[in-house]
Scaffold this active site. Structure first.
Site, PDB file in Angstrom:
ATOM      1  N   ILE A  47      18.448   0.784   2.617  1.00  0.00           N
ATOM      2  CA  ILE A  47      19.289  -0.344   2.411  1.00  0.00           C
ATOM      3  C   ILE A  47      19.055  -1.581   1.476  1.00  0.00           C
ATOM      4  CG2 ILE A  47      21.554  -1.542   3.348  1.00  0.00           C
ATOM      5  CD1 ILE A  47      20.949  -0.336   6.055  1.00  0.00           C
ATOM      6  N   HIS A  49      19.950  -4.404   1.405  1.00  0.00           N
ATOM      7  CA  HIS A  49      20.446  -5.529   1.681  1.00  0.00           C
ATOM      8  C   HIS A  49      21.067  -6.123   0.447  1.00  0.00           C
ATOM      9  CE1 HIS A  49      19.086  -4.163   5.167  1.00  0.00           C
ATOM     10  NE2 HIS A  49      18.092  -3.794   5.091  1.00  0.00           N
ATOM     11  N   LYS A 251      18.468  -6.412  13.404  1.00  0.00           N
ATOM     12  CA  LYS A 251      20.161  -6.096  12.292  1.00  0.00           C
ATOM     13  C   LYS A 251      20.050  -5.193  13.522  1.00  0.00           C
ATOM     14  CE  LYS A 251      18.172  -6.235   7.683  1.00  0.00           C
ATOM     15  NZ  LYS A 251      17.231  -7.193   8.156  1.00  0.00           N
ATOM     16  N   CYS A 402      14.065  27.002  -1.491  1.00  0.00           N
ATOM     17  CA  CYS A 402      14.805  26.037  -0.235  1.00  0.00           C
ATOM     18  C   CYS A 402      16.145  26.360  -0.506  1.00  0.00           C
ATOM     19  CB  CYS A 402      13.729  24.711  -0.202  1.00  0.00           C
ATOM     20  SG  CYS A 402      15.024  23.759   0.233  1.00  0.00           S
ATOM     21  N   CYS A 404      17.950  25.362   2.158  1.00  0.00           N
ATOM     22  CA  CYS A 404      18.750  24.469   2.505  1.00  0.00           C
ATOM     23  C   CYS A 404      19.027  23.489   1.066  1.00  0.00           C
ATOM     24  CB  CYS A 404      18.123  23.803   3.980  1.00  0.00           C
ATOM     25  SG  CYS A 404      17.500  24.499   5.363  1.00  0.00           S
TER      26      CYS A 404
HETATM   27  C1  LIG Z   1      12.042   0.853  10.481  1.00  0.00           C
HETATM   28  C2  LIG Z   1      12.209   0.045   9.726  1.00  0.00           C
HETATM   29  C3  LIG Z   1      13.548  -0.369   8.426  1.00  0.00           C
HETATM   30  C4  LIG Z   1      13.575  -0.787   6.797  1.00  0.00           C
HETATM   31  N1  LIG Z   1      14.849  -0.822   6.855  1.00  0.00           N
HETATM   32  C5  LIG Z   1      14.828  -1.667   5.617  1.00  0.00           C
HETATM   33  C6  LIG Z   1      16.013  -1.108   4.628  1.00  0.00           C
HETATM   34  O1  LIG Z   1      16.680  -1.368   5.160  1.00  0.00           O
HETATM   35  N2  LIG Z   1      16.321  -2.074   3.940  1.00  0.00           N
HETATM   36  C7  LIG Z   1      15.133  -3.453   3.288  1.00  0.00           C
HETATM   37  O2  LIG Z   1      14.972  -3.593   2.227  1.00  0.00           O
HETATM   38  N3  LIG Z   1      13.819  -3.221   3.945  1.00  0.00           N
HETATM   39  C8  LIG Z   1      13.033  -2.401   4.874  1.00  0.00           C
HETATM   40  N4  LIG Z   1      12.266  -2.285   5.573  1.00  0.00           N
HETATM   41  C9  LIG Z   1      11.056  -2.608   5.622  1.00  0.00           C
HETATM   42  C10 LIG Z   1      10.881  -2.589   4.485  1.00  0.00           C
HETATM   43  O3  LIG Z   1      10.491  -0.637   4.672  1.00  0.00           O
HETATM   44  C11 LIG Z   1       9.422  -2.432   4.053  1.00  0.00           C
HETATM   45  O4  LIG Z   1       9.944  -3.543   3.675  1.00  0.00           O
HETATM   46  C12 LIG Z   1       8.605  -1.966   2.654  1.00  0.00           C
HETATM   47  O5  LIG Z   1       8.963  -1.039   3.123  1.00  0.00           O
HETATM   48  C13 LIG Z   1       7.245  -2.714   2.917  1.00  0.00           C
HETATM   49  O6  LIG Z   1       6.191  -2.213   1.831  1.00  0.00           O
HETATM   50  P1  LIG Z   1       4.864  -2.407   1.358  1.00  0.00           P
HETATM   51  O7  LIG Z   1       4.432  -1.841   0.451  1.00  0.00           O
HETATM   52  O8  LIG Z   1       5.140  -4.031   1.929  1.00  0.00           O
HETATM   53  O9  LIG Z   1       4.259  -1.900   2.403  1.00  0.00           O
HETATM   54  P2  LIG Z   1       3.620  -0.061   2.989  1.00  0.00           P
HETATM   55  O10 LIG Z   1       5.127   0.415   2.587  1.00  0.00           O
HETATM   56  O11 LIG Z   1       3.276  -0.059   4.566  1.00  0.00           O
HETATM   57  O12 LIG Z   1       2.299  -0.184   2.333  1.00  0.00           O
HETATM   58  C14 LIG Z   1       1.334  -0.591   2.054  1.00  0.00           C
HETATM   59  C15 LIG Z   1       0.213   0.060   1.515  1.00  0.00           C
HETATM   60  O13 LIG Z   1      -0.936  -0.089   1.469  1.00  0.00           O
HETATM   61  C16 LIG Z   1      -1.900   0.431   1.822  1.00  0.00           C
HETATM   62  N5  LIG Z   1      -3.191   0.066   2.381  1.00  0.00           N
HETATM   63  C17 LIG Z   1      -3.525  -0.496   3.829  1.00  0.00           C
HETATM   64  N6  LIG Z   1      -4.609  -0.375   3.732  1.00  0.00           N
HETATM   65  C18 LIG Z   1      -5.450  -0.100   2.781  1.00  0.00           C
HETATM   66  C19 LIG Z   1      -6.737  -0.654   2.368  1.00  0.00           C
HETATM   67  N7  LIG Z   1      -7.553  -0.978   3.263  1.00  0.00           N
HETATM   68  N8  LIG Z   1      -7.166   0.010   1.394  1.00  0.00           N
HETATM   69  C20 LIG Z   1      -6.050   0.414   0.173  1.00  0.00           C
HETATM   70  N9  LIG Z   1      -4.962   0.939   0.678  1.00  0.00           N
HETATM   71  C21 LIG Z   1      -4.465   0.390   2.126  1.00  0.00           C
HETATM   72  C22 LIG Z   1      -1.437   1.557   3.146  1.00  0.00           C
HETATM   73  O14 LIG Z   1      -1.873   2.725   3.163  1.00  0.00           O
HETATM   74  C23 LIG Z   1      -0.026   2.021   2.470  1.00  0.00           C
HETATM   75  O15 LIG Z   1       0.577   2.586   1.439  1.00  0.00           O
HETATM   76  C24 LIG Z   1      12.427  -1.138   6.621  1.00  0.00           C
HETATM   77  C25 LIG Z   1      11.197  -0.951   7.938  1.00  0.00           C
HETATM   78  C26 LIG Z   1      11.101  -0.280   8.735  1.00  0.00           C
HETATM   79  C27 LIG Z   1       9.647  -0.363   9.163  1.00  0.00           C
END
Ligand SMILES: Cc1cc2nc3c(=O)[nH]c(=O)nc-3n(C[C@H](O)[C@H](O)[C@H](O)COP(=O)(O)OP(=O)(O)OC[C@H]3O[C@@H](n4cnc5c(N)ncnc54)[C@H](O)[C@@H]3O)c2cc1C
Length: 481
Positions: A47, A49, A251, A402, A404
């Site tokens: 989403i 938001h 939420k 695929c 589906c």
């Molecule tokens: C259940 C759930 C529902 C959500 N719903 C929403 C929503 O509807 N709307 C919204 O706005 N947000 C939502 N969020 C939040 C959103 O998904 C996250 O805030 C966002 O995806 C975070 O992205 P990121 O890049 O910070 O982290 P991540 O996507 O976790 O990426 C971090 C990356 O760092 C890499 N990494 C870690 N350690 C190392 C290392 N030592 N060396 C190299 N790479 C490393 C990992 O492999 C990973 O790929 C939701 C989250 C969850 C879990």
């Protein structure tokens, strides 16, 4: 030596890398997994938001509302899918109605556009499957849905087109600081050097920060969220995101229409020790079912095609922690990026570059930055003329792989050979949707393995299912004599 090393190719790191690629200087994005976005960015509600929920004056509120607006720009530049569904927040009694009133006021303070109440009759006309117990409805027209994983992929691909470097299978294992330069060690052997390091490693942000910092100002407390996915044949069961009123757990359990026609039901919210345990639990899914019944009636659970779990990088800091390190200002924390992180991500990227990095070093804008990234058009989305032309150039568009999701061999091949190739079964699934339908790859996976092997010239037994070292084919069972 790099000007910038970004750690983590989730949606935060991907969009920060793209933002940096608008300026002169070298940028390297490091990812420990074998693809972009394999953690929170692939497993969430998707989403965009409106900004109705975060505490006013928090970074979450500011960057959520700004991020929501920036998705309109990303849609045009990166060709990402964006559905302008809107959302309803639903109350069921006087106490919840009071919370709804608080959300209305909060939305106004956070400058959420167009938020308004609807009568129950109006709401039911728009959403006939709304639960009978709903008493009051707040409408949030600026809520959208996207495909977050594709946002991350397209941002990294566009950054690469603009000169950034991306390396996968690179785990950052230590970080040192010597004579004004960071020494970043990957996979415990190679040392890389950079003037700035941006820590966007999601649930691992505290561990990565502790490689450098004596005292890390936050701790990540992973919080799981479990979901059911309904087949896209249920498209139209609901047309917009349905939220309950929020509680101190977040939420709540939602119903969310997805860009490909599926509907998500979830998530629950349970703290756990592991940053990686994504197994589904019976209790978690039962809770999701129970809570979802307050939003809509007669949910077609006979159309569930799979379940999944995502892990939120919730931090002890409560708000997003996006800041220069006190001890090493050129080390930038992008931490505690739980919801609304994917909404805020484009604004987080702007904030990191404009409000943090530019205060420490001058940045010169490239004159030849190309913001556009072309989408690979799927055969089923082409016009009859386009199909004719595509088939003439690539006859493998004529073979359906695929059934589906109506994905052809030609489609899969395009995605195997894109800038960041789909070189695993799940990599192809995430890019081309082969295996995303009702049979979940039962029919097409074998063909996908064969195509990856042939197109990338690797042995069949070396084709991975998902992560590194996850081959599906282990040995031949029927050898011709
Ligand atoms: C259940 C759930 C529902 C959500 N719903 C929403 C929503 O509807 N709307 C919204 O706005 N947000 C939502 N969020 C939040 C959103 O998904 C996250 O805030 C966002 O995806 C975070 O992205 P990121 O890049 O910070 O982290 P991540 O996507 O976790 O990426 C971090 C990356 O760092 C890499 N990494 C870690 N350690 C190392 C290392 N030592 N060396 C190299 N790479 C490393 C990992 O492999 C990973 O790929 C939701 C989250 C969850 C879990």
């Amino acid at each position: 030596m790099y000007d910038f090393i970004v750690i983590g190719a989730g949606i935060s790191g991907a969009l920060i890398t793209r933002e940096l690629s608008k300026y002169q200087g070298s940028v390297l994005l490091l990812e420990k997994e074998n693809d972009v976005g394999n953690h929170a960015t692939i497993a969430n509600s998707a989403i965009v938001h409106s900004g109705h929920d975060p505490e006013p004056n928090s970074l979450k509120a500011q960057l959520c509302v700004r991020g929501n607006a920036l998705y309109e720009v990303l849609e045009k530049e990166l060709n990402i899918p964006l559905l302008r569904t809107g959302a309803f927040v639903l109350a069921h009694d006087k106490e919840e109605e009071a919370t709804l009133d608080m959300l209305y006021r909060r939305s106004k303070t956070n400058k959420v556009p167009d938020v308004h109440y609807l009568s129950i009759e109006e709401a039911r006309t728009l959403e006939p499957n709304l639960s009978d117990s709903v008493t009051k409805v707040l409408s949030l027209p600026s809520t959208k849905v996207t495909y977050p994983w594709e946002v991350a992929l397209s941002a990294v691909e566009n950054a690469i087109m603009n000169g950034a470097e991306f390396r996968k299978n690179q785990t950052v294992t230590s970080i040192d600081y010597k004579d004004g330069i960071f020494v970043v060690k990957v996979n415990k052997d190679e040392c890389l050097h950079a003037r700035f390091v941006i820590n966007a490693s999601g649930a691992f942000a505290d561990q990565v920060a502790a490689m450098l910092e004596q005292e890390v100002p936050y701790k990540i407390t992973p919080r799981r969220g479990e979901y059911f996915v309904l087949d896209r044949r249920v498209k139209g069961f609901i047309n917009r995101t349905l939220y309950p009123v929020p509680t101190d757990k977040g939420k709540g359990v939602l119903l969310v229409p997805q860009v490909h026609g599926n509907i998500l039901i979830g998530p629950n919210s349970v703290f756990q020790d592991s940053k990686q345990d994504i197994t589904n639990t019976k209790d978690g899914l039962n809770y999701v079912k129970e809570e979802a019944s307050r939003l809509a009636k007669d949910i077609p659970y006979n159309q569930v095609i799979r379940t999944f779990t995502g892990i939120r990088a919730t931090s002890t800091y409560k708000d997003f922690y996006i800041s220069s390190s006190k001890a090493y200002p050129q080390f930038i924390h992008v931490a505690g990026i739980d919801s609304p992180g994917l909404t805020a991500a484009p604004a987080i990227a702007e904030y990191v570059v404009n409000d943090l990095i530019k205060k420490l070093t001058p940045l010169v804008r490239k004159t030849n930055f190309n913001p556009y990234r072309e989408k690979i058009k799927m055969f089923h989305d082409m016009t009859p003329e386009e199909k004719k032309e595509a088939f003439k150039n690539e006859p493998r568009y004529g073979r359906l792989i695929c059934k589906c999701e109506k994905v052809t061999e030609g489609d899969v091949i395009q995605h195997i050979h894109r800038i960041i190739p789909g070189d695993t079964v799940k990599g192809v699934k995430k890019r081309a949707r082969a295996g995303s339908g009702i049979c979940q790859g039962g029919y097409c996976e074998v063909d996908v393995i064969k195509l990856i092997s042939k197109e990338l010239n690797i042995p069949l037994k070396s084709v991975n299912y998902y992560h590194q070292d996850t081959p599906i084919l282990l040995k031949e069972t029927k050898v011709k004599k």
